[in-house]
Design a protein around this motif. Structure first.
Motif, mmCIF file in Angstrom:
data_model
loop_
_atom_site.group_PDB
_atom_site.id
_atom_site.type_symbol
_atom_site.label_atom_id
_atom_site.label_comp_id
_atom_site.label_asym_id
_atom_site.label_seq_id
_atom_site.Cartn_x
_atom_site.Cartn_y
_atom_site.Cartn_z
ATOM 1 N N GLN B 369 0.878 -1.141 0.019
ATOM 2 C CA GLN B 369 -0.062 0.069 -0.102
ATOM 3 C C GLN B 369 0.961 1.381 -0.067
ATOM 4 N N PRO B 370 0.397 2.351 -0.856
ATOM 5 C CA PRO B 370 1.148 3.366 -0.877
ATOM 6 C C PRO B 370 1.383 4.099 0.430
ATOM 7 N N GLY B 371 2.448 5.167 0.609
ATOM 8 C CA GLY B 371 2.714 5.884 1.840
ATOM 9 C C GLY B 371 2.340 7.328 1.221
ATOM 10 N N ASN B 372 3.057 8.449 1.742
ATOM 11 C CA ASN B 372 2.606 9.739 1.557
ATOM 12 C C ASN B 372 3.823 10.522 1.014
ATOM 13 N N MET B 373 4.728 10.128 0.427
ATOM 14 C CA MET B 373 5.926 10.899 -0.013
ATOM 15 C C MET B 373 6.164 10.998 -1.510
ATOM 16 N N SER B 374 6.292 12.032 -2.031
ATOM 17 C CA SER B 374 6.489 12.131 -3.543
ATOM 18 C C SER B 374 7.839 11.591 -3.524
ATOM 19 N N PHE B 375 8.295 11.338 -5.084
ATOM 20 C CA PHE B 375 9.396 10.270 -5.076
ATOM 21 C C PHE B 375 10.483 11.497 -5.392
ATOM 22 N N ASP B 376 10.227 12.684 -5.676
ATOM 23 C CA ASP B 376 11.264 13.679 -5.432
ATOM 24 C C ASP B 376 11.667 14.102 -4.304
ATOM 25 N N ASP B 377 10.430 14.027 -3.191
ATOM 26 C CA ASP B 377 11.065 14.257 -1.858
ATOM 27 C C ASP B 377 11.848 13.178 -1.162
ATOM 28 N N MET B 378 11.223 11.969 -1.555
ATOM 29 C CA MET B 378 12.152 10.707 -1.091
ATOM 30 C C MET B 378 13.767 10.906 -1.384
ATOM 31 N N LEU B 379 14.177 11.303 -2.660
ATOM 32 C CA LEU B 379 15.371 11.256 -3.244
ATOM 33 C C LEU B 379 16.132 12.665 -2.363
ATOM 34 N N ALA B 380 15.424 13.663 -2.317
ATOM 35 C CA ALA B 380 15.835 14.936 -1.405
ATOM 36 C C ALA B 380 16.089 14.604 0.025
ATOM 37 N N ASP B 381 15.332 13.411 0.317
ATOM 38 C CA ASP B 381 15.345 13.108 1.943
ATOM 39 C C ASP B 381 16.481 11.686 2.121
ATOM 40 N N THR B 382 17.151 11.674 1.067
ATOM 41 C CA THR B 382 18.261 10.603 1.139
ATOM 42 C C THR B 382 19.572 10.802 0.911
ATOM 43 N N GLU B 383 20.492 10.287 1.702
ATOM 44 C CA GLU B 383 21.864 10.613 1.632
ATOM 45 C C GLU B 383 22.575 10.534 0.560
ATOM 46 N N ASP B 384 23.571 11.071 0.268
ATOM 47 C CA ASP B 384 24.890 10.799 -0.784
ATOM 48 C C ASP B 384 25.031 9.312 -0.635
ATOM 49 N N GLY B 385 25.281 8.725 -2.025
ATOM 50 C CA GLY B 385 25.711 7.352 -2.090
ATOM 51 C C GLY B 385 24.868 6.379 -1.984
ATOM 52 N N ALA B 386 23.449 6.523 -1.486
ATOM 53 C CA ALA B 386 22.346 5.522 -1.560
ATOM 54 C C ALA B 386 22.023 5.315 -2.935
ATOM 55 N N ILE B 387 21.333 4.217 -3.184
ATOM 56 C CA ILE B 387 21.078 3.572 -4.464
ATOM 57 C C ILE B 387 19.900 3.458 -4.834
ATOM 58 N N PHE B 388 19.283 3.886 -6.079
ATOM 59 C CA PHE B 388 18.109 3.715 -6.763
ATOM 60 C C PHE B 388 18.266 2.514 -7.868
ATOM 61 N N ALA B 389 17.424 1.560 -7.503
ATOM 62 C CA ALA B 389 17.583 0.464 -8.575
ATOM 63 C C ALA B 389 16.295 0.032 -8.811
ATOM 64 N N ASP B 390 15.966 -0.584 -10.072
ATOM 65 C CA ASP B 390 14.883 -1.003 -10.690
ATOM 66 C C ASP B 390 15.140 -2.121 -11.893
ATOM 67 N N SER B 391 13.980 -2.747 -12.124
ATOM 68 C CA SER B 391 13.898 -3.555 -13.188
ATOM 69 C C SER B 391 14.623 -4.844 -12.835
ATOM 70 N N VAL B 392 13.686 -6.181 -12.951
ATOM 71 C CA VAL B 392 14.536 -7.461 -12.507
ATOM 72 C C VAL B 392 15.528 -7.641 -13.519
ATOM 73 N N ARG B 393 16.626 -8.334 -13.207
ATOM 74 C CA ARG B 393 17.693 -8.949 -13.848
ATOM 75 C C ARG B 393 17.728 -10.316 -13.619
ATOM 76 N N THR B 394 18.000 -10.652 -12.290
ATOM 77 C CA THR B 394 17.916 -12.116 -11.778
ATOM 78 C C THR B 394 17.613 -12.114 -10.399
ATOM 79 N N TRP B 395 17.090 -13.351 -9.933
ATOM 80 C CA TRP B 395 16.559 -13.432 -8.627
ATOM 81 C C TRP B 395 16.666 -14.880 -8.024
ATOM 82 N N SER B 396 16.982 -14.851 -6.733
ATOM 83 C CA SER B 396 17.070 -16.130 -6.179
ATOM 84 C C SER B 396 16.489 -16.135 -4.535
#
Lengths: 454, 483
Positions: B369-396
């Motif tokens: 279920q969704p929360g209440n933060m915009s994506f831009d606000d989430m990025l602005a609220d996140t420290e340098d060096g953090a990682i955004f990742a998306d799209s499945v390449r492999t899983w186990s």
């Protein structure tokens, strides 16, 4: 009885070829009879007595710019349904753009016929119940919870095309597997399975004994650190790794796309010389279809020999593109998947399991890997978890049960580190599709990257 | 066909069944695949058949055969007898009899809402759209393969049961996607849109494909795939991770969906797929995630691939919490297993791949279920060096669904509150409850999208099922990355 006689199947296919308005037509009819009984701690939990057909029509239209083609498949043998499928194939082919790389259909070939193995085809639920009863009884004595599968399946396949090609054959498969878990949750399960084209060759007692032994000895596993270990992989574990070479990697298309471990390695001696990998649909204990999706005979192909990767498997199109022989490894066409080996055989070595283990001073015996998957195609970096019995080897002897570990390891690098090959081959599968005939292996420097509590 | 299903049930009862249900199903697909501008896959499969399932002396029996409107009535009595015989032959080994929780006989029809029947859209238009998508990926030498997929599915099912059910359902789903594969500097990278492995599938008509705007996104996938070949590997170490929705779909599926299937917990899947750490003693007590984590199962979700009127046990669809405010609250069940957690109704999660297969418990639509933060606000609220990742390449993931390791197609390093440099092959690992426990922010409803899984494998022999997971980008703290 669903399986058609060879003559009847040929008649069904030929009638559609004759009725087709396409410039070229290929018709494939596959039929299947399947009988399985699955069991879990409470006994038989699911079963099926079932049959089905795939009648598949490939329609091809010739233009000056190349061939236009498509396929439609129907699950009944009804004449009206079949003609409707032919209509769908024609409509799809008509809308397709011409492909200048497509070749005309190839003509007559000589392919040895085969028939379903009658005892396997006739194997009943009552006989499967005897297997299951034996497994449940032995598990109860050992305070283990059973789960498994007893299954027999027979298939026939007939392919005819308008260029005069006729191919037909049959496959039979019997399978019994047992997973035996401590009822008190004190460890991982023991796992064993057997598969054979002749149901009378399934050694039910051996499957049960191995699973019960692993399940019993696997209680109270101790944690060990994730690091590099020398490992002895039982055939089930070997299958989880090697089968990725049939899913991706050893086909001509992947080589062309530079997404294959063959890139820059064909002919280079990088593996131990006694590591020999073949694709062999004619294996006596585990035969595959003797012809591919276009009716071309499957060749026996040396994929790894003399310490080096050999040439990739091909189909008609990729053989011409790369100027290689057509090895007969096509998927049914048209298809977004390129040629792939489907009948891997890893040659046996000369060491018993005891000898493989005795050559390890400090390492692990691994029964099975679970949910192995591909991270990177060039070096075949794989990740997966141990399962079904993982044990420490110290001073050449199997000692404690250990908690499951996750590996992250290049298969290419792992195969370079093979130091022993078992003398006994088994027919084994993994979570995903397919089976391989393979022995146990001993490898140095196998990389584990995390652990679990059980 | 309704009469054929009823005939099979009646014949099974006549043959001695204590309970019987039957499904007549007609399945039609259209699968198109274009590679480098050529149609390399064009198939229109159809399957039509009857599956009959019975209970006799507390044991299941199942038999199935193909047919059509002309001959299935002739096939039905034989299948009914065969299913009863299977139950008889195996039933003596049952330690406890199968007992179904009660279910009133349902009567009704259900149709997927469809704006534009995808099977009525001309082939020329579909192929034209695919060609535009293909063209949009041209233009970089590093690209070695351009693939565009389009997939349509229509499932029509008639069900009857000895409890009085008489149901007719028509489910339609549509999907599409594109992928650019690049090779350079000894590196092979792929980017996919809108999701990996043949794109995204949603319950509905061709409007689903039109809304994807494949041609408008091919260029971005081409450039990212090519640029990833020269991008650095995502570094090892412990970092904050923001996951995009399409990767979260898989995270939900593997680490919440499967472990909360009650048949796994009871050992029914131990022979292949495995068991679950989420055992019954944890129900209503286990901290599955942080307090912001709410996961709702919902087989009524608009657009869901498992959105239907009734399941294959003839149980009506519904919605219930699996994880609520971080606490493990519920299982996915069928009529056979529901009583194991003292529930007197099934949750309606029984499904078979087709008429050919006996039903098993399947993950239904399950959404974070969704929360209440915009994506831009989430990025602005996140420290340098953090990682955004998306799209499945492999899983186990391990068989108890605890230890997982997932690799995404793409990552970007977060710098100065924005998405920064590209990183390739981001691989993160963890264990399920620690991972969900580290979630501290979820984006708001405008970032929430549905992601379909069309190839979920389970069972032995394996069956494929479809379901949807909705998610908005979410942030997880102190995640372990490896190379």
């Amino acid at each position: 009885m669903t399986l058609l006689s060879a003559d009847h199947a040929l008649e069904v296919c030929q009638a559609l070829v004759d009725a087709s308005p396409a410039d070229e037509t290929e018709v494939t009819l596959q039929s299947e009879e399947d009988r399985f009984a699955r069991f879990s701690p409470e006994g038989p939990s699911q079963n099926a007595d079932r049959e089905r057909h795939w009648l598949s029509i490939r329609a091809r239209l010739h233009t000056e710019a190349g061939w236009k083609e498509a396929r439609a498949t129907v699950g009944t043998l009804d004449e009206d349904d079949a003609r409707a499928a032919l209509g769908r194939a024609m409509a799809l082919a008509g809308a397709a753009a011409p492909d200048p790389d497509r070749l005309p259909l190839a003509g007559a070939v000589e392919i040895p016929g085969s028939a379903p193995h009658r005892p396997t085809q006739d194997h009943s639920f009552r006989e499967k119940a005897e297997w299951i009863e034996a497994a449940m009884s032995r598990c109860a004595q050992a305070e283990l919870a059973p789960a498994g599968l007893a299954r027999t399946t027979v298939y026939t396949r007939t392919l005819i095309n308008s260029a005069g090609r006729v191919a037909e054959g049959a496959l039979s498969r019997a399978h019994f597997s047992l997973t035996a878990s401590p009822t008190d949750g004190s460890g991982d399960a023991g796992v064993a399975e057997q598969t054979h084209c002749d149901v009378t060759r399934i050694d039910v007692d051996e499957v049960i004994s191995r699973a019960v032994d692993r399940g019993t000895r696997g209680r109270n596993p101790k944690p060990i650190p994730a690091q590099e270990y020398t490992v002895v992989l039982e055939p089930l574990a070997v299958s989880s790794l090697m089968l990725f070479l049939s899913y991706v990697g050893l086909g001509a298309e992947e080589l062309h796309l530079k997404a294959s471990p063959l890139v820059g390695r064909i002919g280079e001696r990088i593996f131990p010389e006694d590591l020999q990998l073949y694709d062999d649909a004619g294996h006596v204990d585990h035969p595959g279809w003797r012809f591919d999706g276009e009716g071309t005979p499957r060749s026996r192909v040396a994929l790894i020999s003399d310490g080096a990767f050999g040439l990739p498997v091909t189909d008609a199109r990729w053989a011409r593109t790369l100027d290689l022989p057509d090895t007969g490894h096509s998927a049914p066409q048209p298809n977004s998947k390129g040629p792939a080996p489907e009948n891997l055989v890893l040659a046996a070595g000369n060491e018993s399991m005891e000898q493989l283990i005795s050559g390890v001073d400090n390492g692990l015996l691994i029964s099975q890997f679970h949910y192995t998957n591909l991270m990177e195609p060039r070096d075949m970096i794989l990740t997966g978890m141990t399962r079904g019995g993982t044990f420490q080897i110290q001073g050449g002897k199997v000692t404690d049960s250990v908690c499951n570990l996750r590996f992250t390891q290049s298969l290419v690098e792992a195969l370079k580190q093979v130091t022993g090959i078992g003398r006994r081959q088994e027919i084994v599968g993994a979570l995903f599709d397919g089976e391989i005939v393979c022995p146990a292996l001993r490898l140095d420097g196998f990389r584990f990257t995390s652990t679990t509590e059980i | 066909m309704q009469a054929v299903a009823q005939l099979a049930v009646d014949e099974a009862l006549r043959a001695g069944a204590d309970y019987a249900d039957a499904r007549v199903q007609r399945l039609s697909l259209e699968e198109l695949a274009m590679r480098d501008g050529s149609l390399v896959g064009a198939d229109a499969p159809e399957s039509f058949g009857l599956g009959v399932r019975v209970l006799k002396n507390g044991a299941w029996g199942f038999a199935a055969a193909p047919g059509n409107h002309k001959d299935l009535a002739d096939v039905a009595p034989g299948l009914a007898r065969r299913s009863v015989k299977a139950a008889r032959d195996l039933g003596r080994l049952r330690r406890t009899p199968v007992e179904l929780v009660p279910q009133e006989g349902q009567v009704g029809e259900w149709y997927t809402p469809v704006e534009e029947d995808p099977f009525q859209v001309s082939l020329e238009e579909k192929l034209g759209l695919m060609r535009q998508a293909d063209e949009s990926m041209r233009g970089r030498d590093e690209i070695v393969s351009r693939v565009v997929n389009l997939s349509l599915r229509r499932e029509e099912q008639w069900q009857a049961s000895s409890d009085g059910a008489r149901l007719h359902q028509v489910l339609v789903r549509t999907g599409a996607g594109l992928a650019a594969k690049a090779s350079a500097h000894g590196v092979v990278e792929r980017r996919s849109y809108p999701a990996s492995f043949s794109g995204n599938q949603i319950s509905g008509g061709f409007e689903v494909v039109r809304a994807m705007d494949l041609p408008g996104n091919g260029g971005r996938m081409r450039d990212e795939a090519a640029d990833l070949c020269s991008a650095p590997l995502c570094p090892e170490g412990v970092r904050t991770l923001i996951l995009g929705g399409s990767q979260l779909c898989l995270q939900i599926h593997e680490s919440v969906g499967h472990p909360t299937e009650l048949d796994r917990v009871l050992g029914h899947e131990m022979d292949l797929a495995g068991a679950s750490f989420a055992t019954r003693n944890h129900l209503r007590t286990l901290d599955y995630g942080s307090s912001c984590v709410n996961l709702q199962a919902d087989s009524t979700l608009a657009g869901g691939l498992d959105t239907r009127g009734w399941d294959d046990d003839c149980v009506p669809s519904g919605s219930w919490p699996i994880v609520q405010a971080g606490v493990f609250k519920g299982y996915q069940t069928n009529r056979e297993v529901a009583s194991a957690v003292d529930e007197d109704k099934s949750r309606g999660c029984s499904r078979a791949e087709s008429w050919y297969d006996p039903p098993i418990v399947r993950i239904t639509n399950l959404s974070l279920q969704p929360g209440n933060m915009s994506f831009d606000d989430m990025l602005a609220d996140t420290e340098d060096g953090a990682i955004f990742a998306d799209s499945v390449r492999t899983w186990s993931i391990d068989q108890r669904r605890v230890n997982f390791q997932f690799t995404c197609e793409v990552a970007r390093e977060i710098q100065g509150g924005r998405l920064g440099r590209l990183l390739r092959r981001p691989t993160y690992q963890g264990n399920t409850t620690s991972f969900w426990g580290s979630c501290d922010a979820i984006c708001s409803p405008e970032h929430f999208h549905l992601w379909g899984i069309a190839t979920c494998g389970k069972g032995n022999p394996m069956q494929v099922a479809e379901m949807t997971h909705g998610a908005a980008p979410s942030r997880f703290r102190e995640i372990q990355f490896i190379q």
